[in-house]
Structures are given as C-alpha cells and as structure tokens.
Design an enzyme around this catalytic site. Structure first.
Site, mmCIF file in Angstrom:
data_model
loop_
_atom_site.group_PDB
_atom_site.id
_atom_site.type_symbol
_atom_site.label_atom_id
_atom_site.label_comp_id
_atom_site.label_asym_id
_atom_site.label_seq_id
_atom_site.Cartn_x
_atom_site.Cartn_y
_atom_site.Cartn_z
ATOM 1 N N HIS A 1 63.629 8.733 56.729
ATOM 2 C CA HIS A 1 63.494 9.778 57.756
ATOM 3 C C HIS A 1 62.367 9.513 58.760
ATOM 4 O O HIS A 1 61.444 10.305 58.909
ATOM 5 C CB HIS A 1 63.311 11.159 57.104
ATOM 6 C CG HIS A 1 64.454 11.543 56.211
ATOM 7 N ND1 HIS A 1 64.516 12.743 55.558
ATOM 8 C CD2 HIS A 1 65.602 10.876 55.878
ATOM 9 C CE1 HIS A 1 65.650 12.800 54.851
ATOM 10 N NE2 HIS A 1 66.313 11.674 55.029
ATOM 11 N N GLN B 1 64.892 2.973 55.607
ATOM 12 C CA GLN B 1 65.584 3.271 56.871
ATOM 13 C C GLN B 1 64.779 2.814 58.079
ATOM 14 O O GLN B 1 65.173 3.044 59.218
ATOM 15 C CB GLN B 1 65.837 4.790 56.963
ATOM 16 C CG GLN B 1 66.759 5.302 55.861
ATOM 17 C CD GLN B 1 66.789 6.825 55.780
ATOM 18 O OE1 GLN B 1 66.043 7.514 56.461
ATOM 19 N NE2 GLN B 1 67.666 7.353 54.940
ATOM 20 N N GLU C 1 72.929 19.219 61.963
ATOM 21 C CA GLU C 1 72.849 20.247 63.017
ATOM 22 C C GLU C 1 72.806 19.666 64.418
ATOM 23 O O GLU C 1 72.333 18.555 64.621
ATOM 24 C CB GLU C 1 71.532 21.030 62.883
ATOM 25 C CG GLU C 1 71.332 21.753 61.600
ATOM 26 C CD GLU C 1 70.017 22.533 61.578
ATOM 27 O OE1 GLU C 1 69.178 22.344 62.502
ATOM 28 O OE2 GLU C 1 69.828 23.331 60.642
ATOM 29 N N TYR D 1 71.173 16.659 48.334
ATOM 30 C CA TYR D 1 72.141 15.649 47.906
ATOM 31 C C TYR D 1 72.219 15.536 46.389
ATOM 32 O O TYR D 1 73.191 15.055 45.835
ATOM 33 C CB TYR D 1 71.859 14.297 48.578
ATOM 34 C CG TYR D 1 72.344 14.326 50.005
ATOM 35 C CD1 TYR D 1 73.681 14.084 50.305
ATOM 36 C CD2 TYR D 1 71.499 14.681 51.046
ATOM 37 C CE1 TYR D 1 74.158 14.167 51.603
ATOM 38 C CE2 TYR D 1 71.958 14.761 52.348
ATOM 39 C CZ TYR D 1 73.288 14.503 52.614
ATOM 40 O OH TYR D 1 73.750 14.597 53.893
ATOM 41 N N TYR E 1 62.616 24.922 64.051
ATOM 42 C CA TYR E 1 64.039 24.767 63.736
ATOM 43 C C TYR E 1 64.348 24.980 62.253
ATOM 44 O O TYR E 1 65.485 24.806 61.826
ATOM 45 C CB TYR E 1 64.548 23.422 64.270
ATOM 46 C CG TYR E 1 64.551 23.442 65.788
ATOM 47 C CD1 TYR E 1 65.648 23.909 66.501
ATOM 48 C CD2 TYR E 1 63.402 23.102 66.501
ATOM 49 C CE1 TYR E 1 65.627 24.005 67.883
ATOM 50 C CE2 TYR E 1 63.367 23.193 67.887
ATOM 51 C CZ TYR E 1 64.484 23.647 68.560
ATOM 52 O OH TYR E 1 64.451 23.757 69.933
HETATM 53 CA CA LIG Z 1 67.595 23.940 61.419
#
Ligand SMILES: [Ca+2]
Length: 385
Positions: A163, A101, A256, A277, A266
């Site tokens: 990521h 990615q 989110e 997944y 978070y």
């Molecule tokens: Ca979160």
C-alpha cells in the site's frame, strides 16, 4: 469495412480460427492491431500493441514529441519512440525499492513540460529505517533525468511492503497532489500525525502551501490534504470541472471512487464497505458523521488501477465516460457519469486475460493501457473500423 461480430470468434482465439475468420482477420490486419474485435454496448474496438517486454509497467507519460515514458515497477523508466522501446533505460532515475508492491510507480509531466522539461516520479524508497513512498522532481532531456531532487517523503517508514499508493496529479491550483497508502497498517489511517492513508498537497518545490487544510493543527502533518484513503491506485482530473477524481483499493468488497477535496476524511478504516481479506469484520459501520461516502464502491472488489475520462474524438459515444483498469478481475470498466453520480457500469476486455495497471487518455484521442505482467504491454484501444 464490416467488423467481426461473433462471440465464437472470441472464444476461439486461443485455439485455431475457422478458415473464413482467419481470412477476414488477415484483411483487418492492416497494422499491428489485433484482429480481434471487442464488443461493447456503445462501440466496438480493437487493441494495438505499441510495445511489449516491459517489466510490470506502472505508469505512462506522453511527451510533446509524440514519444512516451513508461515506469517499470522493477525500477526503470523506459522511453518508447514510434513503438520502439529504447534499449537503455532513462539515466539517473531514482533507486526504487522493488519489494512487495513497491518499486518505480507514477510518472507525471508538469503542465508546462513543453517549456520547462519538469517531471515527477513517485517510487518506494528503502533506507535503514524501512520503506516509504517518495517523490522526486527532475528535468527530462536526452534520455536522462537532470537536477533530480527529492521533494516529498512520507513519514514514518515501516518494513511493510504494501500500500504505497503513489498516484499523482497537478490540478488547476498548480500544486502537486500525491497519494500515500495506509502502508498495510490500518491503524495509521486515522492518525493525523502520520502521512499514511492520505492525499498530500505540496508545491512543485516540495513546500507546504499555506492554504492546506490542516496547517494550523499541531497534531496534523502539514502536507495532508485528505485522510482515510486506504490505497489510492488511480487519480485523474475531470475534464470539465478540473476536480481530482480517485479510486482506492478497499478491503474485500470495498473498492471505492471518491472526489478528492480539501480536509475531507474518507473514513478508512472507521467506516468501510466490505470485510477484511481474512474474512474478519473491520467495522460494522459504513457511514459516520464527518466522514465522506464514496461516489461508488465495488462489491466484489475489482482491484482498480489507473483511471481516465474519455475526451477523444475516436469514440464520440464514450465522451465523458470514466474508464478504470482492474488488476485482480482483469478487465476495463467503463462508468457513465452524470455530474458526480455513477449511473452505469460496463465491463470491457474480460476476455483479454491481462491485469490492467494503468489507463490513460492519449494525446492521439484514444485510450492507452498498461498490462501488469513480467512481459507487460503498452496497448492502444482503437475503433474497430
Ligand atoms: Ca472510504
């Protein structure tokens, strides 16, 4: 002029159009806009393709002279002037690792770019120790980056190509906020001695602000501003409050929206909505003391990318709405917001058939989109009439 209002028209666009509609669309084709009219609850609109033939465009920045700079994940930065894509890429760009990615990621102008020509580029960088998310600062002049230097590099590196996050904003405090993902390794996300899965805050010279929330903790990286963010792919500033709004890719059923605030955890992966997944359960907890709840989450996941509050005059009905692009589910999401609450959600462009990588508010009062493909496009979203 009246716009076309039939779903038959939309479903016919890959085949032959009825003669009457073809005639109408010829009239509507006053410029490079697609004749197709997309309907939505509050406004009907068309798409104007500004440029195409970009390799997986990732981010766009609007220069004061009316031209645009677009990053391509393959590693280039391209200049678009009056809809013309310059043949030569911007010179002296950093060497991005277009792997997994990774690649050239976000591009952000300094708020005073008009005076100082400073911009920031984030990208995946590779050396013998592996890959990481990195940020360079440079001055842009005459089709080239000058005085380019690296001001941020997330540690540690790894061989994982997933990521990287990479989105950046500079809110009213004047610091650069840069998101780093969990690098495909969720065990890194709650380790405060690790730069992964976080938003970092630095000065534009790459220094650590004294007011950063974890500077006094020996076990925490000093640039950390938040922690527990899996893979942020959209960050933007709220037009009224100036707050940093973000969204992140969660597991399956757990994308989110969050507001980024100093020192907040978070939660990933201690708390999350959705499942892995692979189908495996990550945790049975969706909330925990000391960890923030998202403002909104998507189940099923949409794979959000790019976000912008609409602040233009072309669509008064959309003022203050939050627009989010989607990769996997190939659509543009319009969210109605009341203060810090998501009140409603509408899917747009579901028939367009493109993964959306970036969504920006243009200086011309309309939304700009980047499509994610080997033949990526820069597209404006304009009123139907
Ligand atoms: Ca979160």
């Amino acid at each position: 002029m009246r716009y076309i209002r039939t779903s038959a028209y939309r479903s016919n666009r890959h085949t032959s159009l009825p003669a009457t509609l073809t005639a109408i669309s010829a009239i509507l084709l006053a410029g490079p806009a697609s004749a197709e009219v997309y309907q939505s609850a509050k406004a009907d609109f068309r798409l104007v393709t500004v440029a195409e033939g970009l390799e997986h465009p990732w981010s766009i920045a609007f220069l004061p002279d009316g031209s645009q700079l677009v990053t391509e994940r393959s590693g280039r930065i391209r200049l678009i002037t009056d809809g013309e894509l310059a043949a030569s890429p911007v010179a002296n760009a950093p060497e991005a690792a277009a792997q997994g990615q990774g690649g050239m990621l976000d591009i952000l102008l300094h708020p005073e770019f008009g005076q100082n020509n400073i911009l920031f580029v984030s990208y995946a960088h590779r050396n013998r120790e592996g890959l990481t998310t990195r940020v360079d600062r440079a001055q842009y002049r005459d089709g080239a980056l000058h005085d380019r230097k690296t001001i941020f590099e997330a540690e540690p590196r790894s061989s994982n190509g997933r990521h990287f996050a990479g989105r950046m904003v500079i809110p009213g405090d004047g610091y650069l906020y840069v998101a780093v993902g969990d690098r495909g390794d969720m065990d890194r996300a709650q380790d405060f001695g690790d730069d992964a899965a976080a938003v970092h805050r630095i000065t534009i010279d790459g220094k650590v602000p004294d007011s950063n929330p974890f500077v006094d903790r020996d076990d925490a990286r000093p640039t950390l501003f938040t922690k527990g963010n899996r893979n942020i792919q959209g960050m933007t500033l709220h037009p009224d409050t100036g707050a940093v709004w973000s969204h992140e890719h969660g597991p399956r059923g757990g994308d989110e929206i969050n507001i980024i605030e100093a020192g907040v955890n978070y939660g990933w992966p201690k708390i999350t909505y959705g499942i892995d997944y692979s189908g495996a359960r990550i945790t049975d907890k969706t909330e925990m003391e000391g960890m923030a709840q998202p403002l909104h989450y998507w189940d099923p996941s949409i794979a959000p990318s790019g976000m912008a509050f609409y602040t233009g005059d072309a669509f008064p009905q959309w003022q203050g709405d939050l627009f989010v692009g989607a990769l996997r589910s190939q659509k543009l999401v319009r969210l109605t917001i009341d203060d810090e609450e998501v009140q409603g959600e509408e899917d747009l462009l579901t028939g367009y058939g493109e993964r959306l990588r970036d969504v920006r508010m243009g200086p011309d009062g309309v939304l700009w989109l980047l499509t994610d493909s080997a033949n990526g496009k820069v597209v404006q979203l304009v009123p139907a009439e």
